[in-house]
Scaffold this active site. Structure first.
Site, PDB file in Angstrom:
ATOM      1  N   ARG A 132       0.859  -1.163   0.063  1.00 53.91           N
ATOM      2  CA  ARG A 132      -0.156  -0.131  -0.083  1.00 53.91           C
ATOM      3  C   ARG A 132       0.999   1.246   0.152  1.00 53.91           C
ATOM      4  O   ARG A 132       2.117   0.998   0.094  1.00 53.91           O
ATOM      5  CB  ARG A 132      -0.927   0.170   1.253  1.00 53.91           C
TER       6      ARG A 132
ATOM      7  N   ILE B  92       2.980   4.471  -0.182  1.00 51.57           N
ATOM      8  CA  ILE B  92       4.094   4.700  -1.444  1.00 51.57           C
ATOM      9  C   ILE B  92       4.601   3.557  -2.018  1.00 51.57           C
ATOM     10  O   ILE B  92       5.186   3.646  -3.237  1.00 51.57           O
ATOM     11  CB  ILE B  92       5.397   5.634  -0.600  1.00 51.57           C
TER      12      ILE B  92
ATOM     13  N   ASN C  36      11.444  -0.148   1.258  1.00 46.96           N
ATOM     14  CA  ASN C  36      10.519   0.981   1.325  1.00 46.96           C
ATOM     15  C   ASN C  36       9.631   0.775   2.879  1.00 46.96           C
ATOM     16  O   ASN C  36       9.337   1.715   3.450  1.00 46.96           O
ATOM     17  CB  ASN C  36       9.477   1.274   0.350  1.00 46.96           C
TER      18      ASN C  36
ATOM     19  N   TYR D  40      12.262   8.630  14.934  1.00 47.23           N
ATOM     20  CA  TYR D  40      12.097   8.640  13.388  1.00 47.23           C
ATOM     21  C   TYR D  40      12.931   9.220  12.737  1.00 47.23           C
ATOM     22  O   TYR D  40      13.495   8.487  11.852  1.00 47.23           O
ATOM     23  CB  TYR D  40      10.405   8.989  13.096  1.00 47.23           C
TER      24      TYR D  40
ATOM     25  N   LYS E 275      15.820   7.773  10.056  1.00 44.35           N
ATOM     26  CA  LYS E 275      15.933   7.968   8.564  1.00 44.35           C
ATOM     27  C   LYS E 275      17.405   8.735   8.372  1.00 44.35           C
ATOM     28  O   LYS E 275      18.109   8.542   7.351  1.00 44.35           O
ATOM     29  CB  LYS E 275      14.698   8.748   8.281  1.00 44.35           C
TER      30      LYS E 275
HETATM   31  P1  NAD Z   1       2.288   2.872   5.005  1.00 41.58           P
HETATM   32  O1  NAD Z   1       2.037   2.771   6.404  1.00 41.58           O
HETATM   33  O2  NAD Z   1       0.975   3.426   4.059  1.00 41.58           O
HETATM   34  O3  NAD Z   1       3.129   1.920   4.384  1.00 41.58           O
HETATM   35  C1  NAD Z   1       4.127   1.020   4.703  1.00 41.58           C
HETATM   36  C2  NAD Z   1       3.928  -0.357   4.596  1.00 41.58           C
HETATM   37  O4  NAD Z   1       5.180  -1.213   5.157  1.00 41.58           O
HETATM   38  C3  NAD Z   1       2.781  -1.255   5.080  1.00 41.58           C
HETATM   39  O5  NAD Z   1       2.063  -1.818   3.749  1.00 41.58           O
HETATM   40  C4  NAD Z   1       3.064  -1.977   6.272  1.00 41.58           C
HETATM   41  O6  NAD Z   1       2.238  -3.214   6.400  1.00 41.58           O
HETATM   42  C5  NAD Z   1       4.524  -2.226   5.642  1.00 41.58           C
HETATM   43  N1  NAD Z   1       5.692  -2.728   6.858  1.00 41.58           N
HETATM   44  C6  NAD Z   1       5.415  -2.099   8.147  1.00 41.58           C
HETATM   45  N2  NAD Z   1       6.335  -2.773   8.984  1.00 41.58           N
HETATM   46  C7  NAD Z   1       6.868  -3.747   8.048  1.00 41.58           C
HETATM   47  C8  NAD Z   1       7.851  -4.854   8.462  1.00 41.58           C
HETATM   48  N3  NAD Z   1       8.320  -5.042   9.666  1.00 41.58           N
HETATM   49  N4  NAD Z   1       8.132  -5.641   7.134  1.00 41.58           N
HETATM   50  C9  NAD Z   1       7.606  -5.504   5.968  1.00 41.58           C
HETATM   51  N5  NAD Z   1       6.540  -4.540   5.839  1.00 41.58           N
HETATM   52  C10 NAD Z   1       6.235  -3.570   6.974  1.00 41.58           C
HETATM   53  O7  NAD Z   1       3.459   4.201   4.781  1.00 41.58           O
HETATM   54  P2  NAD Z   1       4.022   4.875   3.651  1.00 41.58           P
HETATM   55  O8  NAD Z   1       3.731   6.430   3.993  1.00 41.58           O
HETATM   56  O9  NAD Z   1       3.857   4.400   2.227  1.00 41.58           O
HETATM   57  O10 NAD Z   1       5.672   4.781   4.026  1.00 41.58           O
HETATM   58  C11 NAD Z   1       6.646   4.330   3.054  1.00 41.58           C
HETATM   59  C12 NAD Z   1       7.695   4.603   3.467  1.00 41.58           C
HETATM   60  O11 NAD Z   1       8.250   6.052   3.170  1.00 41.58           O
HETATM   61  C13 NAD Z   1       8.526   4.425   4.722  1.00 41.58           C
HETATM   62  O12 NAD Z   1       9.885   3.995   5.039  1.00 41.58           O
HETATM   63  C14 NAD Z   1       8.337   5.695   5.347  1.00 41.58           C
HETATM   64  O13 NAD Z   1       8.935   6.000   6.550  1.00 41.58           O
HETATM   65  C15 NAD Z   1       8.516   6.452   4.206  1.00 41.58           C
HETATM   66  N6  NAD Z   1       8.058   7.997   4.170  1.00 41.58           N
HETATM   67  C16 NAD Z   1       6.805   8.355   4.412  1.00 41.58           C
HETATM   68  C17 NAD Z   1       6.566   9.648   4.384  1.00 41.58           C
HETATM   69  C18 NAD Z   1       4.865  10.015   4.467  1.00 41.58           C
HETATM   70  O14 NAD Z   1       4.761  11.222   4.749  1.00 41.58           O
HETATM   71  N7  NAD Z   1       4.158   9.062   4.223  1.00 41.58           N
HETATM   72  C19 NAD Z   1       7.541  10.623   4.504  1.00 41.58           C
HETATM   73  C20 NAD Z   1       8.783  10.274   4.467  1.00 41.58           C
HETATM   74  C21 NAD Z   1       9.077   8.945   4.292  1.00 41.58           C
END
Ligand code: NAD
Length: 257
Positions: free
Chosen positions: A20, A22, A94, A162, A166
């Site tokens: 789901r 990103i 990711n 967090y 990162k």
């Molecule tokens: P999200 O919560 O929608 O998706 C994260 C996915 O990772 C989920 O499907 C979850 O089930 C999976 N996950 C969690 N723990 C896991 C594990 N131990 N093993 C395997 N899968 C696991 O979040 P997102 O916003 O899509 O984030 C994706 C990446 O982007 C992350 O690394 C997040 O830190 C980074 N990020 C997000 C943002 C934001 O604003 N959304 C900003 C900067 C960076």
């Protein structure tokens, strides 16, 4: 042909947390350019929903359950994928969690350890397992998902655990890149701003939080998952063949102020 450099036909791409948000958008972008997608997510339902979403758009993908914090699981998973696919050309590390909103002085041991385990240790376990395979196979491209939080301190929410995790991803990316540069494996990272996904949904329950985020952002908006996916696609493709060890900010100008 410049456009040919963007093609990924015949390549296999593993996307952790790819069910789901990103990760799913990244899968879609890579698939659109010809890659076969291997989704690895800790949640079976999310992984399967991601596979279905890609299939509905006509893209080939497989879905697997993987907890990136378990090094032995990651090693076994990498072996299984290589056995099934023959080769992995692209890894997108990711998977991540935020658990935002707790002040440093109140941070429980479990929160610190859990966030760093997924965001930092998990990225290394995946880079190690798939990187070793790529080194043996003669090349590959890895893209780690960092964050602008690796450079700044977010406000108003507190989340030192967090931010630190990162920043570590960005440093790990350049260290791995230096080790593997002359053996054909490129390692880069993307550092997004606030993106509209489940991860940032907590803003709805915090009055005024979104206003602060948007005021602090020169473009005055959040990003969409596809806007990160296109950067990841570039870094995963031959169009970025001279790039390694770089963390690319896709932050709507956030770090300019
Ligand atoms: P999200 O919560 O929608 O998706 C994260 C996915 O990772 C989920 O499907 C979850 O089930 C999976 N996950 C969690 N723990 C896991 C594990 N131990 N093993 C395997 N899968 C696991 O979040 P997102 O916003 O899509 O984030 C994706 C990446 O982007 C992350 O690394 C997040 O830190 C980074 N990020 C997000 C943002 C934001 O604003 N959304 C900003 C900067 C960076």
């Amino acid at each position: 042909m410049f456009s040919q450099k963007l093609r990924l036909d015949g390549r296999v791409a593993v996307v952790t947390g790819g069910g789901r948000g990103i990760g799913l958008a990244i899968g879609e972008a890579l698939a659109e350019f010809g890659a076969r997608i291997v989704i690895a997510d800790i949640d079976a339902e999310i992984a399967e929903a991601g596979r279905e979403a890609l299939r509905a758009k006509g893209f080939e993908a497989s879905a697997h359950v993987l907890d990136v914090t378990k090094p032995q699981e990651v090693e076994a998973f990498a072996r299984r994928v290589v056995e099934a696919e023959g080769r992995v050309h692209i890894l997108v590390a990711n998977a991540g969690i935020a658990l935002s909103g707790v002040a440093a002085e109140d941070t429980e041991d479990e929160r610190w350890l859990q966030v760093n385990d997924v965001n930092y240790n998990g990225v290394f376990w995946c880079n190690r397992a798939f990187g070793r395979h790529m080194l043996g196979a003669g090349g590959g491209a890895i893209v780690n998902i960092g964050s602008m939080s690796g450079y700044i301190s977010n406000r108003p929410q507190k989340q030192t655990y967090y931010n630190a995790s990162k920043a570590a991803v960005h440093q790990m990316t350049s260290s791995l890149a230096a080790e593997w540069a002359d053996r054909g494996v490129r390692v880069n990272a993307v550092a997004p701003t606030y993106i509209e996904t489940e991860m940032t949904r907590y803003r709805d329950g915090n009055d005024g939080m979104l206003d602060v985020w948007l005021r602090d952002t020169p473009m005055h908006r959040m990003g969409q998952p596809h806007e990160i996916a296109s950067v990841v696609h570039f870094l995963a493709s031959d169009a970025s063949s001279l790039m390694t060890g770089t963390t690319v900010l896709a932050d709507a100008g956030f770090t300019c102020w």
